[in-house]
Design an enzyme around this catalytic site. Sequence first.
Site, PDB file in Angstrom:
ATOM      1  N   GLU A 122      26.703  11.654  46.088  1.00 38.77           N
ATOM      2  CA  GLU A 122      26.169  12.961  45.820  1.00 38.77           C
ATOM      3  C   GLU A 122      28.185  14.053  46.149  1.00 38.77           C
ATOM      4  OE1 GLU A 122      23.908  11.366  47.066  1.00 38.77           O
ATOM      5  OE2 GLU A 122      22.577  11.114  45.369  1.00 38.77           O
ATOM      6  N   HIS A 177      11.706  15.163  46.126  1.00 37.80           N
ATOM      7  CA  HIS A 177      11.580  15.482  44.924  1.00 37.80           C
ATOM      8  C   HIS A 177      11.140  16.127  44.184  1.00 37.80           C
ATOM      9  CE1 HIS A 177      13.008  11.391  46.736  1.00 37.80           C
ATOM     10  NE2 HIS A 177      13.448  10.882  45.876  1.00 37.80           N
TER      11      HIS A 177
END
Lengths: 334, 342
Positions: free
Chosen positions: B74, B143
């Site tokens: 990322e 999440h």
Amino acid sequence: MMDADNRPFAIRHYSPAQLREALKRMYLIRRFEEGAEDSYTRGMIHGTMHLSIGQEASAMATCMELTDDDKITSNHRGHGHCIAKGADVGRMFAEFFGKETGYCHGRGGSMHIADVKTGNLGANGIVGGGLPIAVGAALSAKRLGKSDVTVCFFGDGANNEGAFHESLNIASVWKLPVIFVCENNGYGMSTSTARSTAVPHIAQRAAAYAMPGTTVDGNDFSAVSEALHIAIARARAGDGPSLVENLTYRWRGHSKSDRNRYRTKEEIEAWMAKDPIARFRAELIAHGVLDEAGADAIASQAVADVQKGIEFAKASAAPDLSEVTRYVYAEAAL
Amino acid sequence: MNVQSNPVTASDTNARVLSYAEAIREAMAIAMQADPTVILMGEDIGVYGGAFQVTLDLIDRFGPERVMDTPISELGGAGVAVGAALTGLKPIFEFQFSDFAMLAMEQIVNQAAKLRYMLGGEAAVPVVFRMPSGSGTGAAAQHSQSIEAWFGHVPGLKVLQPSTPEDAKGMLLAALADPDPVMIFEHKLLYKTKGHVPEGSYLTPIGKALVRRTGSDLTIVAGSIMLHRALEAAEKLATDGINVEVIDLRSIRPIDRDTILTSVRKTGKLLVVYEGVKAYGVGAEISAMVAESDAFDYLDAPILRLGAADAPVPYNPDLERASVPQVDTIEAAARRLVRREV
């Protein structure tokens, strides 16, 4: 007359005019940083700065074959990179003095010095911050069908950041035209590479990302320029990235707060004896590129340019205080 | 969860119905067709179509050179997007889950947001970060977060949260037309919701809130999925004669001060509803904005905030539901506020 094949790479490969300009820029880096240090001591520059005195060959030889369309990303020790890429020392001093005429209009200072017109995308205050950005610039060149390359300068400290590993991997997987140039000056602030890095040579890490890795004497202008010549040719040919490690040394401390508790006087003096500018100058004289008088003239010109730059910075206007939020967003969009 | 667009927005009478995910995909396709410098980057956005299928089939239309699967990196991936934006491309970078942007905070906050300023306006970073966000999927603490307020704190970024398919498309196109970095928080529960979406290209203005329902008794400011819950609560309250004005907070940064203050001056009561953790969140900013303005004099009750519980998002479905504002809790809070039982 010497056998041409035995001459150092740089002497064989670059014109006398290019070599004289390189020497000039190396002197300019040295005198600029001394001028910045002096201005800091006199209270004309605030904040801090990271000097690269002793590393001039690495900056200049790395940039020898770059055009203004080629990009560099630089790090906190980035004054040399900026000058080597072609910046004007007057606008650099103006930036350090916090003036509106500075490259960043007084908003960036030493740690964010940039000159987008000569392809310098900026110094970076975050260790490793420029690595993914350099890979992105290389991606742009590839997608836009240009032959430009990007050189990413970083120090030995950055090689233990995640950004280093992610960037080298992505650049290799996507075969991007980027050259990672690690200026290994032996210390990330006070922590030596021996105490921080699992491999003896940072260039060895290239193997993990399936790219060439080369370690060179970073104070040998010719050795650095040859390593970059090979890496740039590979990048321009579309064969992907390389990692070049320039072994060098900073004579000064990490920043203005450094009390030098982690290095010995003997170590510093031994490296000062390996002055990359004196070495390059002697090499140019030995190979007849110029004589002592010619070299002295170049050195004097650098002193004059720096003095002129400081005068320009002093005479420049400061930013208007009402413009503190200017440049946060594009002006047309507001 | 079908929300009729407010009549002040661009809207065809014969507009088609698309899902929120389809609307985003259509925006990407329109932009890529029109501008060869637009590229998509992210994890598993190619053949897989993205974790939420938003980029489905785009790789077939535009090829792997423009729909780029990144490694699971990322920080590196987002930074490559930043560098590409700095040098002539317009990347749309998808974080698989907005939670994963925490791995890339360095590039988003220290680089993308600040480069223009640090370089004195000599550089631009026109990157778009797509941020699948929010709870309600049973994916637990790492999440399911709603971290839009984190980025609202960063000068240099623009932070959007579309609540309808029409806005999801128009905001993405507006973000691409914008010369600065834009983060778009897309609620995962909205991806399958449907609504009218105009054909072709149009831009939803960045920084404008929208009055989705007019009322006189109370102002509710809510965005993204909370807009839908607020509108549903407002319908229930209407049956008891409580007329709620509901403002869709489509943009967190910049924030539409005028629309919010105008409504508060009219209703005299304010409830802010958001899915992020209540403390130090979007509601704190809006409350302070009202308290620091002349609209404060129009208030006839304290300001109320409803946000997520002071806890990570839990796994158990009942706990998960209880951890963020729901229609019933919004309704109850509104009733307390109208009765001034706060």
